[in-house]
Structure formats: structure tokens, C-alpha cells
Write a protein that holds these residues in place. Structure first.
Motif, mmCIF file in Angstrom:
data_model
loop_
_atom_site.group_PDB
_atom_site.id
_atom_site.type_symbol
_atom_site.label_atom_id
_atom_site.label_comp_id
_atom_site.label_asym_id
_atom_site.label_seq_id
_atom_site.Cartn_x
_atom_site.Cartn_y
_atom_site.Cartn_z
ATOM 1 N N ILE A 43 28.623 -136.687 -45.149
ATOM 2 C CA ILE A 43 27.944 -135.487 -44.635
ATOM 3 C C ILE A 43 28.049 -134.326 -45.632
ATOM 4 O O ILE A 43 27.119 -133.532 -45.769
ATOM 5 N N TYR A 44 29.160 -134.256 -46.360
ATOM 6 C CA TYR A 44 29.333 -133.207 -47.374
ATOM 7 C C TYR A 44 28.688 -133.617 -48.703
ATOM 8 O O TYR A 44 28.179 -132.769 -49.441
ATOM 9 N N TRP A 65 40.140 -121.485 -44.849
ATOM 10 C CA TRP A 65 38.688 -121.450 -45.038
ATOM 11 C C TRP A 65 38.111 -120.042 -44.989
ATOM 12 O O TRP A 65 37.252 -119.696 -45.806
ATOM 13 N N GLY A 70 36.077 -138.831 -41.718
ATOM 14 C CA GLY A 70 35.847 -138.479 -43.120
ATOM 15 C C GLY A 70 36.515 -139.464 -44.072
ATOM 16 O O GLY A 70 36.355 -140.683 -43.956
ATOM 17 N N TRP A 101 41.451 -135.101 -41.692
ATOM 18 C CA TRP A 101 40.271 -135.817 -42.223
ATOM 19 C C TRP A 101 40.581 -136.606 -43.491
ATOM 20 O O TRP A 101 39.663 -136.961 -44.234
ATOM 21 N N TYR A 128 36.343 -131.770 -31.547
ATOM 22 C CA TYR A 128 35.563 -130.567 -31.862
ATOM 23 C C TYR A 128 34.287 -130.618 -31.031
ATOM 24 O O TYR A 128 33.929 -131.694 -30.517
ATOM 25 N N GLU A 173 26.389 -141.864 -40.709
ATOM 26 C CA GLU A 173 26.003 -141.193 -41.964
ATOM 27 C C GLU A 173 25.818 -142.074 -43.178
ATOM 28 O O GLU A 173 25.231 -141.640 -44.152
ATOM 29 N N ASP A 213 24.478 -128.777 -39.379
ATOM 30 C CA ASP A 213 25.416 -129.458 -38.482
ATOM 31 C C ASP A 213 26.185 -128.434 -37.639
ATOM 32 O O ASP A 213 27.404 -128.515 -37.500
ATOM 33 N N SER A 265 33.206 -138.134 -47.789
ATOM 34 C CA SER A 265 32.536 -137.669 -46.568
ATOM 35 C C SER A 265 31.041 -137.542 -46.831
ATOM 36 O O SER A 265 30.571 -136.526 -47.365
ATOM 37 N N GLN A 289 42.373 -125.870 -42.833
ATOM 38 C CA GLN A 289 41.341 -125.063 -42.179
ATOM 39 C C GLN A 289 41.753 -123.592 -42.063
ATOM 40 O O GLN A 289 40.897 -122.711 -41.958
ATOM 41 N N ASN A 340 29.291 -127.692 -40.899
ATOM 42 C CA ASN A 340 30.115 -128.219 -39.805
ATOM 43 C C ASN A 340 30.202 -127.208 -38.680
ATOM 44 O O ASN A 340 30.033 -126.013 -38.897
ATOM 45 N N PRO A 341 30.450 -127.697 -37.466
ATOM 46 C CA PRO A 341 30.323 -126.831 -36.287
ATOM 47 C C PRO A 341 31.308 -125.668 -36.237
ATOM 48 O O PRO A 341 31.127 -124.746 -35.443
ATOM 49 N N GLN A 395 22.944 -135.239 -32.036
ATOM 50 C CA GLN A 395 23.927 -136.317 -32.209
ATOM 51 C C GLN A 395 24.199 -137.070 -30.914
ATOM 52 O O GLN A 395 24.958 -138.039 -30.918
ATOM 53 N N GLN A 449 39.819 -135.330 -35.327
ATOM 54 C CA GLN A 449 40.227 -134.262 -34.416
ATOM 55 C C GLN A 449 39.126 -134.130 -33.365
ATOM 56 O O GLN A 449 38.052 -134.675 -33.537
HETATM 57 N N1 RBF Z 1 33.223 -134.850 -41.263
HETATM 58 C C1 RBF Z 1 33.510 -135.534 -42.371
HETATM 59 O O1 RBF Z 1 32.907 -136.575 -42.629
HETATM 60 N N2 RBF Z 1 34.471 -135.090 -43.235
HETATM 61 C C2 RBF Z 1 35.198 -133.963 -43.023
HETATM 62 O O2 RBF Z 1 36.072 -133.606 -43.823
HETATM 63 C C3 RBF Z 1 34.908 -133.202 -41.841
HETATM 64 N N3 RBF Z 1 35.587 -132.066 -41.538
HETATM 65 C C4 RBF Z 1 35.318 -131.405 -40.362
HETATM 66 C C5 RBF Z 1 36.060 -130.267 -40.024
HETATM 67 C C6 RBF Z 1 35.819 -129.568 -38.836
HETATM 68 C C7 RBF Z 1 36.632 -128.356 -38.495
HETATM 69 C C8 RBF Z 1 34.797 -130.008 -37.965
HETATM 70 C C9 RBF Z 1 34.495 -129.279 -36.692
HETATM 71 C C10 RBF Z 1 34.068 -131.142 -38.294
HETATM 72 C C11 RBF Z 1 34.320 -131.855 -39.475
HETATM 73 N N4 RBF Z 1 33.600 -132.994 -39.811
HETATM 74 C C12 RBF Z 1 33.892 -133.690 -40.975
HETATM 75 C C13 RBF Z 1 32.676 -133.622 -38.859
HETATM 76 C C14 RBF Z 1 31.219 -133.403 -39.143
HETATM 77 O O3 RBF Z 1 30.903 -132.079 -38.769
HETATM 78 C C15 RBF Z 1 30.371 -134.400 -38.332
HETATM 79 O O4 RBF Z 1 30.565 -134.185 -36.954
HETATM 80 C C16 RBF Z 1 30.711 -135.824 -38.634
HETATM 81 O O5 RBF Z 1 30.590 -136.068 -40.012
HETATM 82 C C17 RBF Z 1 29.793 -136.778 -37.886
HETATM 83 O O6 RBF Z 1 28.464 -136.526 -38.151
#
Ligand code: RBF
Length: 343
Positions: free
Chosen positions: A46-47, A78, A231, A205, A173, A252, A121, A44, A75, A98-99, A137, A171
């Protein structure tokens, strides 16, 4: 009247004095940063950028150090894991992304008023323990959508006459529903309002096999380009696209990632590594005024963009790239404008 022994009186006074000097919500006095990855970093971007940004900031700050905790994909776990991290009292700052996280950080901040958080984010205003930064975004989705529109209307080898584009998501969100997807749809419509968008949901994910099956179904039904937002599960979409001779657009991924140009057409990014680096440096440097505030960063500020120099994008036909460059230039000039001031 009962006399209080002088020693007891002195102890009470000393305790009162200490409490006055160190208010119970003063941040933990530590340059150690806790990085809370709500998932798994590998796979991922973003992480990965979250961890990298903190790493750079810590490297640049004398005396600072970091500890990374991967909270995994369940989740429901967490909150307890975040609470344990904050409750250790070791960290002057906890950084996450993340949001869904501001809400959890707010609960933990009630439990441990000395904890401080940076959530990238994400968006939450007015909590004195938390600073958030949201990316625009809508703009990122628009860039991805515009390229997907060009591809499905014939702008790349592998496209078919159907004007159908796919979205494979982990999912739903809030930032997906309110920013990324509407932006993506706006990009498709800007190329051709007749383009249809088909969405499939993986449910997590990490399940690349399921994401691949969903992508296969989409490709079989006439979709020729898919945006996966799943992800680690994105990998399944990439493999199936490769087998089917179809296309993928990513979010990303930077220009440095070595994708097959026959599969990946392009990537619209957010500069999470740079943002996190800057913010952690500032917060470790004492920028306490940031806590309680929420910011939005977008294309104009250079935190949203497109991997124009990636070899896989450069492999597209010149005409497609030129049309895309024109759309990017127009976006820079505010056409269309995607104001995001809050969330
Ligand atoms: N984005 C990822 O790339 N990998 C993840 O494991 C991941 N887990 C997320 C879990 C939750 C509960 C939420 C709300 C978002 C998650 N995202 C994840 C999405 C991330 O915040 C972002 O929207 C995307 O990466 C697109 O930029």
C-alpha cells in the motif's frame, strides 16, 4: 499630533498590500511533492503504491519533483515529522496514506495554513487543506473472505475438514474494524455461515517472527487459511504457511508478484497507485476544489478488485475459480451491495 515619517508609512502600506495579494493560507507555490510514508515502504504494497503513484504523476508533470520521507514505525513520532515536512515550506502538496493521517494533517494544517494534503486510504470531510479518498474495503474484504471460505470448505489442496479461517492483524484501526473485517466475515458467511474466524494481533507492522508464531498457533488449531494484515510482518505468516502446507490470502498484492502457488491462494487489491497518480496530477494541475472534500472509490469504479490473472490464483482447482468468478460477477451486479458513503 505626531507625524508618521513618509518612509514608515510607505513600508506599512507595502506590507498591507503584500498581505492582501498573498493571503496567509495560500498554498505554497511549489511543484515539489512531499511523500510522507507513515511506516516503511518496502514490504507494504500500500505504501509502495503510494510512492509509485506520486512518481508517475511527477514524471508526467513538467517542473514537478518529489521527496520521500519514511516516518518509521513509531507512531508517536509521526506528528512531529509531518509538521517538520510541512514547516519546511518546500512542498506545494504533501501526499500520505492511512486512516490515522487526516487527524495529524489537520493539526499540521493549523500550524502551517499554507500546507496542502492528499490522504489516500482515509476519510475526512470539510478541512479546506485536505483531500481524502477512502476505498470501499467492505468489497475488498468480501472478495478475500469469499475465497477464504471456498478454500476452507475444501476448495484447495491443503484445506482440512475444520471450517476455520484466521486473521493475523498488526493492530486494530477504524477501516479494519468497520470495513475490511466485516466485509471478510460477509464473504466467509456467503460461502458457509458455519465458518469460524479466529483473530490474532501482532502489535506492530514489522515483527514477522511474532506474526509467524501467531499463524503457527492458528494452523495447529485447525485453521487452514489465514489473511494477514500486518505489512512487513506478513512475511512471517507466508513462511509458516509454507512450512505447514497451509494457505494465505493477501490484500494489495498484484498479479506480478511471484508467490508460491502452494501458499498464496489469491489477492484482493486496491488500486492505490492509479488513484494517487490521478489525484496528484489533478492537484498539481490546479484542481483546488478537491481540498475540503472526501471521496469513496470501490469495485464499480475499478479501484477495488481481485488478481484474477495471477499464476497463484490460476493454480487453484477450476471449480473453485469458477465459483469465485461467479461471486465476483454477482458483486459487480450489486449482489451483495456494500454501500459506503462516509465514514
Ligand atoms: N498497512 C501496511 O501494509 N503497512 C503498514 O505499515 C501500515 N501501517 C498502518 C498504520 C496505521 C496507524 C494504520 C491505521 C494503518 C496502517 N496500515 C498499514 C494499514 C493500511 O492502512 C491498510 O488498511 C492495509 O494495508 C489494508 O489495505
Amino acid at each position: 499630533m505626531k507625524r508618521v515619517p513618509p518612509a514608515a508609512m510607505a513600508a506599512v502600506l507595502a506590507a498591507l498590500l503584500l498581505a492582501a495579494c498573498a493571503p496567509s493560507d495560500a498554498p505554497y507555490d511549489s511543484l515539489e511533492v512531499g511523500v510522507f510514508v507513515p511506516g516503511v515502504a518496502s514490504g507494504s504494497p500500500i505504501y509502495e503504491m503510494l510512492v509509485e503513484g506520486v512518481r508517475r504523476a511527477v514524471e508526467a508533470t513538467p517542473g514537478a519533483s518529489m521527496t520521500v520521507v519514511e516516518a518509521g514505525f513509531n507512531q508517536a513520532e509521526w506528528l512531529d515529522k509531518l509538521s517538520a515536512l510541512a514547516g519546511s515550506g518546500k512542498f506545494g502538496l504533501i501526499v500520505t496514506s492511512n486512516p490515522a493521517l487526516p487527524e495529524l494533517c489537520a493539526v499540521v494544517a493549523e500550524q502551517y495554513p499554507r500546507a496542502r494534503f492528499l490522504v489516500a486510504d482515509a476519510w475526512l470531510q470539510g478541512n479546506e487543506a485536505i483531500h481524502t479518498v477512502l476505498y470501499n474495503q467492505l468489497e475488498q474484504g468480501y472478495l478475500a473472505g469469499y475465497l477464504a471460505g471456498l478454500v476452507t470448505t475444501g476448495g484447495a489442496p491443503g484445506s482440512n475438514p475444520d471450517k476455520k479461517v484466521g486473521l493475523v492483524i498488526a493492530q486494530t484501526y477504524p477501516t479494519l474494524d468497520k470495513l475490511i473485517e466485516p466485509g471478510f466475515r460477509a464473504g466467509l458467511a456467503a460461502v458457509d455461515p458455519a465458518i469460524e474466524l479466529e483473530t490474532r494481533v501482532v502489535g506492530n507492522w514489522f515483527d514477522a517472527a511474532k506474526a509467524g508464531e501467531l499463524a503457527k498457533g492458528l494452523f495447529d488449531s485447525g485453521v487452514d487459511v489465514v489473511l494477514p494484515i500486518a505489512g512487513g510482518a506478513n512475511q512471517g505468516v507466508l513462511s509458516v504457511a509454507s512450512e505447514s502446507g497451509r494457505r494465505v490470502i493477501l490484500l494489495e498484492s498484484g498479479a506480478g508478484v511471484n508467490y508460491d502457488p502452494a501458499v498464496v491462494a489469491g489477492s484482493a487489491w486496491i488500486a492505490q497507485d492509479r488513484l494517487v497518480e490521478e489525484k496528484v496530477k489533478a492537484l498539481l494541475g490546479g484542481a483546488k476544489g478537491l481540498y475540503g472534500t472526501a471521496e469513496v472509490k470501490g469495485f464499480a469504479e475499478g479501484y477495488v478488485g481481485f488478481a484474477d490473472d495471477a499464476p497463484w490464483f490460476l493454480a487453484l482447482p477450476a471449480e473453485t475459480r469458477e465459483r469465485f468468478a461467479a461471486a465476483e460477477k454477482a458483486l459487480a451486479a450489486g449482489a451483495p451491495a456494500f454501500p459506503v458513503t462516509g465514514f
